[in-house]
Scaffold this motif. Sequence first.
Motif, short mmCIF file in Angstrom:
data_model
loop_
_atom_site.label_atom_id
_atom_site.label_comp_id
_atom_site.label_asym_id
_atom_site.label_seq_id
_atom_site.Cartn_x
_atom_site.Cartn_y
_atom_site.Cartn_z
N ARG A 1 64.21 -44.11 -1.63
CA ARG A 1 65.04 -44.48 -2.79
C ARG A 1 65.24 -46.00 -2.85
N LEU B 1 85.58 -28.41 5.17
CA LEU B 1 85.75 -29.85 4.90
C LEU B 1 84.83 -30.68 5.79
N PRO B 2 84.40 -31.86 5.34
CA PRO B 2 83.55 -32.70 6.19
C PRO B 2 84.13 -32.93 7.59
N SER C 1 73.22 -29.78 2.14
CA SER C 1 74.09 -29.14 3.13
C SER C 1 75.10 -30.13 3.70
N GLY D 1 66.91 -36.08 7.71
CA GLY D 1 65.83 -35.78 6.76
C GLY D 1 64.45 -36.02 7.32
N ASP E 1 66.43 -36.30 -8.33
CA ASP E 1 66.05 -35.02 -7.73
C ASP E 1 67.23 -34.08 -7.61
N THR F 1 76.34 -36.90 4.71
CA THR F 1 77.79 -37.07 4.89
C THR F 1 78.12 -37.01 6.38
N PRO G 1 69.25 -27.69 4.83
CA PRO G 1 68.73 -27.72 3.47
C PRO G 1 69.29 -28.90 2.69
N PRO G 2 68.61 -29.27 1.60
CA PRO G 2 69.14 -30.33 0.74
C PRO G 2 70.56 -29.98 0.33
N GLN H 1 56.53 -38.09 -6.10
CA GLN H 1 56.70 -36.79 -5.42
C GLN H 1 58.18 -36.51 -5.21
N LYS I 1 74.04 -33.28 5.31
CA LYS I 1 73.49 -34.04 6.45
C LYS I 1 73.87 -35.51 6.35
N VAL J 1 57.18 -35.73 0.38
CA VAL J 1 56.23 -36.84 0.45
C VAL J 1 55.22 -36.47 1.54
N HIS K 1 81.31 -36.74 -4.77
CA HIS K 1 81.10 -35.47 -5.46
C HIS K 1 82.16 -35.39 -6.55
N GLY L 1 61.00 -33.56 -6.51
CA GLY L 1 61.60 -32.69 -5.50
C GLY L 1 60.60 -32.24 -4.44
N GLU L 2 59.33 -32.69 -4.59
CA GLU L 2 58.31 -32.30 -3.60
C GLU L 2 58.47 -33.14 -2.35
P1 AP5 Z 1 74.99 -34.95 1.23
O1 AP5 Z 1 75.68 -35.38 2.47
O2 AP5 Z 1 74.47 -36.00 0.31
O3 AP5 Z 1 73.87 -33.84 1.56
P2 AP5 Z 1 72.44 -33.98 2.26
O4 AP5 Z 1 72.24 -32.78 3.11
O5 AP5 Z 1 72.30 -35.33 2.88
O6 AP5 Z 1 71.57 -33.82 0.96
P3 AP5 Z 1 70.25 -34.60 0.49
O7 AP5 Z 1 70.00 -34.07 -0.90
O8 AP5 Z 1 70.40 -36.08 0.61
O9 AP5 Z 1 69.24 -34.05 1.49
P4 AP5 Z 1 67.72 -34.05 1.30
O10 AP5 Z 1 67.26 -33.74 2.67
O11 AP5 Z 1 67.23 -33.14 0.23
O12 AP5 Z 1 67.45 -35.49 0.71
P5 AP5 Z 1 66.79 -36.78 1.32
O13 AP5 Z 1 67.48 -37.94 0.72
O14 AP5 Z 1 66.67 -36.69 2.80
O15 AP5 Z 1 76.01 -34.00 0.43
C1 AP5 Z 1 75.65 -33.45 -0.82
C2 AP5 Z 1 76.90 -33.45 -1.74
O16 AP5 Z 1 77.88 -32.56 -1.19
C3 AP5 Z 1 77.59 -34.81 -1.88
O17 AP5 Z 1 78.05 -34.95 -3.19
C4 AP5 Z 1 78.77 -34.73 -0.89
O18 AP5 Z 1 79.86 -35.53 -1.31
C5 AP5 Z 1 79.10 -33.25 -0.93
N1 AP5 Z 1 79.58 -32.75 0.36
C6 AP5 Z 1 79.11 -33.08 1.59
N2 AP5 Z 1 79.78 -32.41 2.53
C7 AP5 Z 1 80.66 -31.62 1.88
C8 AP5 Z 1 81.63 -30.65 2.30
N3 AP5 Z 1 81.82 -30.39 3.61
N4 AP5 Z 1 82.36 -30.00 1.37
C9 AP5 Z 1 82.18 -30.26 0.04
N5 AP5 Z 1 81.30 -31.17 -0.42
C10 AP5 Z 1 80.54 -31.82 0.48
O19 AP5 Z 1 65.32 -36.67 0.77
C11 AP5 Z 1 65.08 -36.73 -0.64
C12 AP5 Z 1 63.59 -36.56 -0.89
O20 AP5 Z 1 62.84 -37.57 -0.18
C13 AP5 Z 1 62.95 -35.26 -0.42
O21 AP5 Z 1 63.15 -34.23 -1.36
C14 AP5 Z 1 61.49 -35.69 -0.31
O22 AP5 Z 1 60.89 -35.78 -1.56
C15 AP5 Z 1 61.58 -37.09 0.26
N6 AP5 Z 1 61.58 -37.12 1.73
C16 AP5 Z 1 62.57 -37.63 2.54
N7 AP5 Z 1 62.25 -37.49 3.83
C17 AP5 Z 1 61.02 -36.88 3.86
C18 AP5 Z 1 60.18 -36.46 4.91
N8 AP5 Z 1 60.52 -36.65 6.19
N9 AP5 Z 1 59.03 -35.84 4.59
C19 AP5 Z 1 58.68 -35.64 3.31
N10 AP5 Z 1 59.43 -36.02 2.25
C20 AP5 Z 1 60.60 -36.65 2.53
#
Ligand code: AP5
Length: 250
Positions: free
Chosen positions: A64, A231-232, A39, A116, A193, A43, A36-37, A83, A41, A90, A169, A87-88
């Motif tokens: 981005r 922890l990471p 989680s 992702g 988002d 990091t 999930p967003p 989109q 990934k 793409v 964070h 938060g939708e």
């Molecule tokens: P972080 O590592 O940033 O988490 P993440 O899982 O990568 O979260 P994202 O929000 O980036 O995932 P996403 O899939 O929604 O976004 P994406 O960019 O792919 O960690 C989150 C936070 O927690 C950070 O502050 C970090 O420091 C902290 N943290 C990490 N690990 C920790 C731990 N162990 N303990 C404590 N804290 C911790 O996509 C964004 C948007 O792009 C989508 O919503 C969509 O609109 C579009 N998009 C991208 N790919 C597609 C696709 N294939 N199809 C359609 N739309 C798409």
Amino acid sequence: MTPVHDRTAWLQGGKAVCLQPPTRVDRIWRLVLLGPPGSGKGTQAELLAHSLGACALSTGDVFRAARGHPAPPGSAMAVAQEQMARGELVTDNSVLALIRERGRCLRCSGGFMLDGFPRTLAQAEAIDALLVAENLQLDAVVSYELPTPEIIARLSGRRTCPACKSVFHVETCPPKREAVCDRCGGALVQREDDRPEAIQVRLEAYQSATVPLAAHYQKKGLLFPISAAGLPAEILARTLDALAIRVLGL
Ligand code: AP5
């Protein structure tokens, strides 16, 4: 925090040529990171890139990065950015066009980690076909799992550097100077988002579109569920252990 690859070509689109030679690796890893967003990934993708040498490729990062080069109103990229801000997801066509353009990243001799992508069944089937055509195989699909309240806490406190893509964070991984990137000195921002209303839309999109992928990869024997709590470094160790045991048979 230093990336193994600069990912410049990946972020610049189809025509850009990667100038970074692949890291010399003992074994080529080809992974998908699901979850999930928020989680963690992204990091984990950076940490795994250091451990395994494979390049971490995020479709979200590409969309981005494109924001710095305003797309003509109504163009596919402009629509994709709107989109994304809501938060939708793409549309599959836009995402697949992007992946096909960067097909050479999939063929890289350093391997890859897709962060992702895929996130719909149509995208998963398209990447399956692409890999078959290239005679390549995934090693594993790592699925990070985290309870919703923890997800919301991670997303609400996240700050990112638009210049070098570093992620912080406010509580669990704060920068040394408030709102300033440790790596490049850039001003940290909150992602559009990561607003509460967009987080809700993203969580719903994850449930309806991406959760079904677990069954798809489970059937192929590729799914590795991993707890994203802790922890990471602990999560990294869990991931590496699972890969060593289930892929390498160690
Ligand atoms: P972080 O590592 O940033 O988490 P993440 O899982 O990568 O979260 P994202 O929000 O980036 O995932 P996403 O899939 O929604 O976004 P994406 O960019 O792919 O960690 C989150 C936070 O927690 C950070 O502050 C970090 O420091 C902290 N943290 C990490 N690990 C920790 C731990 N162990 N303990 C404590 N804290 C911790 O996509 C964004 C948007 O792009 C989508 O919503 C969509 O609109 C579009 N998009 C991208 N790919 C597609 C696709 N294939 N199809 C359609 N739309 C798409």
